[in-house]
Design an enzyme around this catalytic site. Sequence first.
Site, PDB file in Angstrom:
ATOM      1  N   SER A  53      50.758  38.591  41.633  1.00  0.00           N
ATOM      2  CA  SER A  53      49.494  38.247  41.382  1.00  0.00           C
ATOM      3  C   SER A  53      49.541  36.542  40.745  1.00  0.00           C
ATOM      4  O   SER A  53      48.616  35.915  41.142  1.00  0.00           O
ATOM      5  CB  SER A  53      48.943  39.224  40.200  1.00  0.00           C
ATOM      6  OG  SER A  53      49.936  39.093  39.085  1.00  0.00           O
ATOM      7  N   ASN A  73      49.470  34.502  43.957  1.00  0.00           N
ATOM      8  CA  ASN A  73      48.611  34.575  44.871  1.00  0.00           C
ATOM      9  C   ASN A  73      47.314  34.980  44.496  1.00  0.00           C
ATOM     10  O   ASN A  73      46.164  34.782  45.388  1.00  0.00           O
ATOM     11  CB  ASN A  73      49.072  35.683  45.990  1.00  0.00           C
ATOM     12  CG  ASN A  73      50.224  35.435  46.785  1.00  0.00           C
ATOM     13  OD1 ASN A  73      50.417  34.411  47.340  1.00  0.00           O
ATOM     14  ND2 ASN A  73      51.161  36.464  46.635  1.00  0.00           N
ATOM     15  N   TYR A  74      47.062  35.375  43.286  1.00  0.00           N
ATOM     16  CA  TYR A  74      45.665  35.710  42.928  1.00  0.00           C
ATOM     17  C   TYR A  74      45.034  35.354  41.638  1.00  0.00           C
ATOM     18  O   TYR A  74      43.928  35.356  41.386  1.00  0.00           O
ATOM     19  CB  TYR A  74      45.376  37.595  42.912  1.00  0.00           C
ATOM     20  CG  TYR A  74      45.843  38.178  43.893  1.00  0.00           C
ATOM     21  CD1 TYR A  74      44.659  38.213  44.778  1.00  0.00           C
ATOM     22  CD2 TYR A  74      46.934  38.715  44.437  1.00  0.00           C
ATOM     23  CE1 TYR A  74      44.848  39.029  46.347  1.00  0.00           C
ATOM     24  CE2 TYR A  74      46.999  39.377  45.881  1.00  0.00           C
ATOM     25  CZ  TYR A  74      46.101  39.286  46.760  1.00  0.00           C
ATOM     26  OH  TYR A  74      46.112  40.078  47.818  1.00  0.00           O
ATOM     27  N   LEU A  75      45.952  34.615  40.794  1.00  0.00           N
ATOM     28  CA  LEU A  75      45.528  34.012  39.596  1.00  0.00           C
ATOM     29  C   LEU A  75      45.484  32.498  39.622  1.00  0.00           C
ATOM     30  O   LEU A  75      46.416  32.008  40.149  1.00  0.00           O
ATOM     31  CB  LEU A  75      46.410  34.585  38.583  1.00  0.00           C
ATOM     32  CG  LEU A  75      46.830  35.901  38.279  1.00  0.00           C
ATOM     33  CD1 LEU A  75      47.951  36.200  37.164  1.00  0.00           C
ATOM     34  CD2 LEU A  75      45.618  36.384  37.716  1.00  0.00           C
TER      35      LEU A  75
END
Length: 767
Positions: free
Chosen positions: A721, A724-726
């Site tokens: 995360s 890639n997502y934060l």
Amino acid sequence: MSGDHLHNDSQIEADFRLNDSHKHKDKHKDREHRHKEHKKDKDKDREKSKHSNSEHKDSEKKHKEKEKTKHKDGSSEKHKDKHKDRDKERRKEEKIRAAGDAKIKKEKENGFSSPPRIKDEPEDDGYFAPPKEDIKPLKRLRDEDDADYKPKKIKTEDIKKEKKRKSEEEEDGKLKKPKNKDKDKKVAEPDNKKKKPKKEEEQKWKWWEEERYPEGIKWKFLEHKGPVFAPPYEPLPESVKFYYDGKVMKLSPKAEEVATFFAKMLDHEYTTKEIFRKNFFKDWRKEMTNDEKNTITNLSKCDFTQMSQYFKAQSEARKQMSKEEKLKIKEENEKLLKEYGFCVMDNHRERIANFKIEPPGLFRGRGNHPKMGMLKRRIMPEDIIINCSKDAKVPSPPPGHKWKEVRHDNKVTWLVSWTENIQGSIKYIMLNPSSRIKGEKDWQKYETARRLKKCVDKIRNQYREDWKSKEMKVRQRAVALYFIDKLALRAGNEKEEGETADTVGCCSLRVEHINLHPELDGQEYVVEFDFPGKDSIRYYNKVPVEKRVFKNLQLFMENKQPEDDLFDRLNTGILNKHLQDLMEGLTAKVFRTYNASITLQQQLKELTAPDENVPAKILSYNRANRAVAILCNHQRAPPKTFEKSMMNLQSKIDAKKDQLADARRDLKSAKADAKVMKDAKTKKVVESKKKAVQRLEEQLMKLEVQATDREENKQIALGTSKLNYLDPRITVAWCKKWGVPIEKIYNKTQREKFAWAIDMTDEDYEF
């Protein structure tokens, strides 16, 4: 006359001082003795040589002329002084010429002729010009070599003093100046040495400060060296045997190479799986000769033990390598990286992520992949497509080979591509995550997620309305979108049966993957999910949902078998088209990115306490990150060494507690002494003990925080995360606001990847 040669220096000097009349004594010295004395004391030698009867005719003649002029009047004395000055100048010029001739001769021998020396100026080579005193050795050499050199005249005391004074002035004026220059030069050298690496350091390309290219254009110039291929197969030593049905069997090179792939995995769980063994044996037989195929018919009769032991021994030998051997390998790898690990893109040197082609081996896959055990064939230059700019130098293929194709497509970001044989998928060599292309893609991803923030409420209201739609298709789409939003589920791609592992996303959920509980653990309308997610990682979750969602799920499951699709009127294509209609660029991944980033920002605000120290703040950050990882189902198996590492950490905690107890006793004792003594010394001791206790308390707290963090994260993967997502700007702003070093949150690789965020973000940033 010969008796005069026996007089020592002191006797001669005494006689000279007592009586000037001894000037004309008939004493002669041989040439060797005269020059020896001249070497010891130049002025004294000149005085003595004047009163000596020279054996040379020129010297005798000159001496007689001097005796005549001695008895002349004052005018003759003036003439004598003038003559002496002229003689002095003449000798001086001769000796300077001699020194110059010697230098010119030496320079010509060295193959060059230097320009005339400028007085007191440093040479071009960095050395300072020698003062007059430095020419003395040349003068002495000249005196000793020239047998016809004339004896020197007496210098008066004034002349000697004058010369001494001039000599001192020359020493002060000429020697000191070059010494200072040399000193300055030496002082400057370390600065130059320090500055040199800085010049060599490549300045970081701040691409985010430059104007972006037109839509679709990825680069204008691209040049690289191509891929590095796997080394050729090296046959096993004769001593390493393969056995079939208890008998030694010599394998052909191709069959032996594939057999080594299995032998290297002999102790692995994969080789016990039936599907793995079946796929391996099928592909292995394709590489065998006809005789080998006829002989080897059963994998269970194959004995790979010696092969396996050989590779284990090799692995152990690599671990036992000396520092020199390891350094040599490291240098070779660095050399390879320097040559192939970088490309030139738009006049900037960019790092390549994976410049080495994967070697051949056995396919493992993730989860229970149906193709595990199949042979990944060796990739050859004839399989490779090169992508570079038209004006770039095309990389050369290995000798005797050629590329499959050379392209000049600046609308794609890959440098090299090929098709692998297991799935038939295209593999790429791409740029490093720290590159401009990857950074721009990340930036764009987070900006798209930020745009969703402006319209997410509208989208949520819309899918709530759609739960009541008369169309089953619309209802299913609305419930699926609710799961993607609330649970951060992936959309799920359509797959051909038998081609990939049975992994599930939102659109591909089956009836067997959910259980409905009107009430569970004190909560109403609970949905229990249990299915294999991405990479075959189990997704298990119990979630209370809204009543209308629960009722719709009951409706979707009516009259269906466990293996039937839950959303039978929906697929990823329909869902993605609907998402694009709601917002340009919207996908299920954008929802995951938005929810992950918003969750992190909210959790950091809730968990961070202003008065906490840095280790406690880092724990708060990791807990916020953990909440995101749980939302996105980023799980992992506990590390094999987890228990051992926790035991080691606990031992450190116990030892630190003992140290702290001892330090507190010492402090108590010091305070008691201070009450009795009441002097400055004991007060200092108390302060010192207090600091020691505080230091140990901080160290203990860090260890305890570390233990808590490890325990909480043993089955959660925070890195996925985080990478890639934060939105990294949330993290950077938090670090700047609370004074937490960015190095404590991002490692070096992550800092390079998010350099754009670190540079542009201030502490007031809001996602």
